[in-house]
Design an enzyme around this catalytic site. Structure first.
Site, mmCIF file in Angstrom:
data_model
loop_
_atom_site.group_PDB
_atom_site.id
_atom_site.type_symbol
_atom_site.label_atom_id
_atom_site.label_comp_id
_atom_site.label_asym_id
_atom_site.label_seq_id
_atom_site.Cartn_x
_atom_site.Cartn_y
_atom_site.Cartn_z
ATOM 1 C CG ASP A 8 -0.344 0.293 2.411
ATOM 2 O OD1 ASP A 8 0.992 0.198 2.596
ATOM 3 O OD2 ASP A 8 -1.113 0.151 3.652
ATOM 4 C CG HIS A 98 11.050 -24.297 11.821
ATOM 5 N ND1 HIS A 98 11.088 -24.306 13.344
ATOM 6 C CD2 HIS A 98 12.234 -25.085 11.480
ATOM 7 C CE1 HIS A 98 12.405 -24.907 13.808
ATOM 8 N NE2 HIS A 98 13.165 -25.083 12.555
HETATM 9 C C1 RB5 Z 1 -1.825 2.875 6.461
HETATM 10 O O1 RB5 Z 1 -1.719 4.172 7.152
HETATM 11 C C2 RB5 Z 1 -1.548 1.706 7.390
HETATM 12 O O2 RB5 Z 1 -2.466 1.564 8.214
HETATM 13 C C3 RB5 Z 1 -1.071 0.549 6.715
HETATM 14 O O3 RB5 Z 1 0.027 0.780 5.905
HETATM 15 C C4 RB5 Z 1 -0.773 -0.790 7.706
HETATM 16 O O4 RB5 Z 1 0.327 -0.436 8.449
HETATM 17 C C5 RB5 Z 1 -1.835 -1.413 8.146
HETATM 18 O O5 RB5 Z 1 -1.810 -2.541 8.816
#
Ligand code: RB5
Length: 145
Positions: A8, A98
């Site tokens: 992301d 593992h």
């Molecule tokens: C995005 O702000 C963040 O929540 C995402 O990258 C991640 O850390 C979620 O688990």
């Protein structure tokens, strides 16, 4: 080995770092995004990568978000995926030996690029030990149905 990689917005820079590592290691990969630096939702990138691995189209997956936690939770919902959230080299090796983990999750906001590269390199290179670990994984696979 063919690797599917995705992140992301919180994992963009580290994703590029890991892609350059795989270039150096001559490992074939496909980048499944995200393409933007605006806020996106990690399941939109984690689930497709996990599905590509579960289907057998790719051998392994690497997922990066801010913490690695969201990506690992999402990936582990896909049947056949054993996603390991790793931020140390000991676990990187152990989870291949593992758990035969087929997806690696890391958090760009948790570790620096140097350690992340070491983790990814170890995880990509290390083979599953099999033996006594086979039946443990089989219990998880059986539970999945
Ligand atoms: C995005 O702000 C963040 O929540 C995402 O990258 C991640 O850390 C979620 O688990």
């Amino acid at each position: 080995m063919k690797v599917a990689i995705g992140s992301d917005h919180g994992g963009l820079k580290l994703r590029e770092e890991i892609k350059s590592l795989m270039d150096e290691m001559n490992i074939e990969y496909q980048d499944f995004g995200c393409e933007c630096d605006t806020s996106v939702d990690y399941p939109d990138y984690g689930l497709p990568v996990a599905e590509k691995v579960a289907s057998g189209e790719f051998d392994r997956g690497i997922l990066i978000c801010g913490t690695g936690i969201g990506m690992s939770i999402a990936a582990n919902k896909v049947k056949g995926i054993r996603c390991a959230l790793v931020h140390d080299t000991f676990s990187a090796k152990a989870t291949r030996q593992h758990n035969d983990s087929n997806v690696l999750a890391m958090g760009e906001r948790v570790i620096g690029p140097g350690l992340a590269r070491e983790i990814a390199e170890l995880w990509l290179k290390t083979e599953f030990e099999g033996g006594r670990h086979e039946k443990r994984i089989a219990k998880i696979t059986e539970y999945e149905g």
